[in-house]
Design a protein around this motif. Structure first.
Motif, mmCIF file in Angstrom:
data_model
loop_
_atom_site.group_PDB
_atom_site.id
_atom_site.type_symbol
_atom_site.label_atom_id
_atom_site.label_comp_id
_atom_site.label_asym_id
_atom_site.label_seq_id
_atom_site.Cartn_x
_atom_site.Cartn_y
_atom_site.Cartn_z
ATOM 1 N N GLY A 447 33.707 43.396 54.797
ATOM 2 C CA GLY A 447 32.816 42.492 54.074
ATOM 3 C C GLY A 447 33.129 42.283 52.610
ATOM 4 N N ALA A 448 34.147 42.977 52.068
ATOM 5 C CA ALA A 448 34.421 42.903 50.624
ATOM 6 C C ALA A 448 35.554 41.934 50.310
ATOM 7 C CB ALA A 448 34.778 44.287 50.111
ATOM 8 N N LEU A 449 35.631 41.540 49.032
ATOM 9 C CA LEU A 449 36.811 40.813 48.550
ATOM 10 C C LEU A 449 37.772 41.838 47.963
ATOM 11 C CD1 LEU A 449 38.453 38.293 47.613
ATOM 12 C CD2 LEU A 449 37.088 38.336 45.500
ATOM 13 N N SER A 450 38.975 41.853 48.426
ATOM 14 C CA SER A 450 39.985 42.761 47.858
ATOM 15 C C SER A 450 41.080 41.905 47.249
ATOM 16 C CB SER A 450 40.571 43.661 48.946
ATOM 17 O OG SER A 450 39.542 44.403 49.567
ATOM 18 N N VAL A 451 41.392 42.234 45.981
ATOM 19 C CA VAL A 451 42.447 41.496 45.278
ATOM 20 C C VAL A 451 43.383 42.529 44.687
ATOM 21 C CG1 VAL A 451 42.973 39.764 43.522
ATOM 22 C CG2 VAL A 451 40.756 39.716 44.687
ATOM 23 N N ALA A 452 44.655 42.367 44.837
ATOM 24 C CA ALA A 452 45.615 43.335 44.288
ATOM 25 C C ALA A 452 46.769 42.557 43.687
ATOM 26 C CB ALA A 452 46.114 44.260 45.399
ATOM 27 N N ARG A 453 46.490 42.068 42.477
ATOM 28 C CA ARG A 453 47.524 41.323 41.746
ATOM 29 C C ARG A 453 47.140 41.359 40.277
ATOM 30 N NH1 ARG A 453 44.692 36.148 44.018
ATOM 31 N NH2 ARG A 453 43.389 35.639 42.228
ATOM 32 N N ALA A 454 48.077 41.011 39.403
ATOM 33 C CA ALA A 454 47.795 41.026 37.966
ATOM 34 C C ALA A 454 46.721 39.983 37.656
ATOM 35 C CB ALA A 454 49.066 40.703 37.195
ATOM 36 N N LYS A 455 45.822 40.362 36.736
ATOM 37 C CA LYS A 455 44.767 39.418 36.336
ATOM 38 C C LYS A 455 45.374 38.231 35.625
ATOM 39 C CE LYS A 455 40.112 40.875 36.126
ATOM 40 N NZ LYS A 455 39.851 42.330 36.218
ATOM 41 N N GLN A 456 44.766 37.068 35.787
ATOM 42 C CA GLN A 456 45.268 35.864 35.108
ATOM 43 C C GLN A 456 44.963 35.958 33.615
ATOM 44 O OE1 GLN A 456 44.622 32.293 37.255
ATOM 45 N NE2 GLN A 456 44.423 31.031 35.415
ATOM 46 N N VAL A 457 45.916 35.607 32.811
ATOM 47 C CA VAL A 457 45.758 35.653 31.353
ATOM 48 C C VAL A 457 45.921 34.235 30.826
ATOM 49 C CG1 VAL A 457 46.786 36.514 29.191
ATOM 50 C CG2 VAL A 457 46.660 37.997 31.219
#
Ligand code: UD1
Ligand code: CA
Length: 470
Positions: A447-457
């Protein structure tokens, strides 16, 4: 004096070189519809319920024997024996080599390893004509009989076979020729083989000379004429091989069409194995089926597909240019699935009902449950994919760490964004969402959102470098 017996022993001549094939491969090992010529002959003979098969080998003997043993060595319903003929002194000499291994009771059926399309029904009627006591020859009328042994008759009675090179001009006019197939009581075969001489134009021991010895003995000789030339055609050259391949394919296509299968063009259709179709199957041009393939009701196959060892359930659609190869594990496609165009399904792909696999998607050793979708540019290997999962464009399972393969488990209703790498072993919990561009190395919760990448700058008022003037 009952010599009658149901027991049939088959002798297959396969010692010849096949010079005109211009190949290193022994002639009888060349493939027709995906099987060696000799395998066709042995398959057909084994369907007759024979007691034993004796294969006469010579040129490429070890190779030929290996292929036969691989394919039939484990067969329990007939004995397989090889006899080597070295040197090759003619067809009579070839069969003489088999004498020690042929049991006296029963009938010997002689076949050619390079005549692949002989049918069981034809052989059965020849054996019936032989009836355990007569010499039965399979013959055919040839428009151009040159090169073949001619059937000499007085009235209706067969007197002899004369080889082309030994025939008079008048005999060469005869169009009825010996096909190379005969059936006769084994005891008599042995007796007559012992009388063969090689005082002929080729200096060979002709098997065909047994006919004149039979006649001299007062034995009955019967000629069974077939009207079907394709069944008795031999393969001597690549051109003849291709001709027989087309004839064979057209026969398979015709059989399927008679069952209701719609083929866009029977001349552009190949089955190299067994294709079983339910009702209302349609197949577009240039498709090749290999191994065992079954197509359920209403299945449609687009143009230019290659499909091997697969079961495709009712209502599924395979779009053009799809390659499916189940090898040993097989591939299964569920009802109403949509596959391709340009999809690749490899061994162990198990797709449930309504699954969609789109262009440039590869699936290997993975199951996808009902309604799962991978529509573009993806790889699923060693994965278990739940119902309704959406696997985004460009995403892959990284299933191989360089040494071992690992599992990826994607539970039901997961949405994997585009361009994700799922580093196995890893499990994605049900209903979760994976942000595009993520490299997932740890299990994700349901049920969660998982993100594994560099944050947008974002850098405001960014000035691009100026072009340097020289
Ligand atoms: C043979 C027949 C001929 C018939 C024709 C049908 C003889 C003498 N002639 O002719 O009447 O019309 O077949 O195609 O039988 N082989 C061996 N060892 C040998 C010679 C041949 O195993 O020493 C094998 C070949 O590999 C081939 C088969 O026997 O599979 C027939 O030999 P082939 O040379 O083609 O016979 P033909 O002379 O054409
Ligand atoms: Ca021949």
């Amino acid at each position: 004096m009952s010599r009658k017996s149901e027991s049939v022993d088959v002798v297959i001549m396969a010692a010849g070189k096949g010079t005109r094939m211009k190949s290193k491969l022994p002639k009888v090992l060349h493939l027709l519809a995906g099987r060696a010529l000799l395998e066709h002959v042995m398959d057909t003979a084994s369907g007759l319920g024979v007691h034993s098969m004796v294969v006469i080998t010579g040129h490429g003997a070890a190779e030929v024997e290996a292929v036969c043993t691989h394919r039939f060595g484990a067969a329990t319903h007939f004995d397989l024996t090889f006899v080597r003929q070295e040197p090759q002194l003619g067809t009579g000499h070839a069969v003489q080599q088999a004498v020690p291994v042929l049991p006296d009771n029963g009938v010997t059926l002689i076949l050619n390893g390079d005549v692949p399309l002989i049918e069981a029904a034809t052989l059965r009627s020849l054996l019936q004509e032989c009836a355990g006591e007569r010499l039965a020859l399979l013959t055919v009328d040839m428009p151009d009989p040159s090169g073949y042994g001619r059937i000499l008759r007085v009235g209706d009675a067969v007197q002899a076979i004369v080889e082309h090179k030994d025939a008079t001009q008048a005999q060469r006019e005869i169009r009825e020729i010996y096909t190379g197939v005969m059936a006769l009581p084994t005891v008599q075969l042995k007796k007559w083989l012992a009388l063969l001489r090689n005082d002929n134009s080729q200096g060979e021991f002709y098997l065909t000379d047994v006919v004149k010895f039979a006649v001299a003995d007062g034995a009955t000789v019967v000629a069974c004429k077939t009207a079907d030339k394709v069944q008795v055609d031999g393969v001597n050259s690549p051109v003849q091989l291709a001709e027989l391949e087309r004839a064979y394919q057209m026969r398979q296509a015709t059989k399927l069409m008679e069952q209701g299968v719609r083929l866009a063009d029977p001349a552009r259709f190949d089955v190299r194995g067994e294709l079983v179709c339910a009702q209302d199957v349609s197949i577009d041009v240039n498709c090749i089926f290999e191994g065992r393939v079954s197509l359920g009701e209403g299945v449609r196959i687009g143009a230019n597909c290659v499909i091997a060892n697969a079961n495709i359930a009712a209502g599924a659609m395979v779009h053009p240019f799809t390659h499916i190869d189940g090898e040993v594990l097989g591939v299964s496609i569920g009802e109403g699935a949509l596959i391709g165009p340009f999809a690749r399904l490899r061994p162990g792909a198990e797709l449930g009902a309504e699954v969609h696999i789109g262009n440039f998607v590869e699936v290997k050793n993975s199951s996808l449950a009902r309604g799962a979708k991978a529509n573009h540019l993806a790889y699923l290997g060693d994965a278990i994919v739940g119902e309704r999962v959406n696997f985004g464009a460009g995403s892959i399972t990284a299933n191989y760490d360089g040494s071992n393969k690992h599992r990826t488990v994607i539970a039901a209703d997961v949405h994997v964004g585009s361009n994700c790498v799922l580093v196995a072993p890893v499990t994605l919990g049900a209903g979760g969402t994976i942000g595009g561009g993520s490299t997932i190395t740890r299990d994700t919760p349901a049920g969660a959102l998982s993100v594994a990448r560099a944050k947008q700058v974002t850098i405001a008022n960014w000035q691009r470098p100026k072009k340097i003037k020289r």
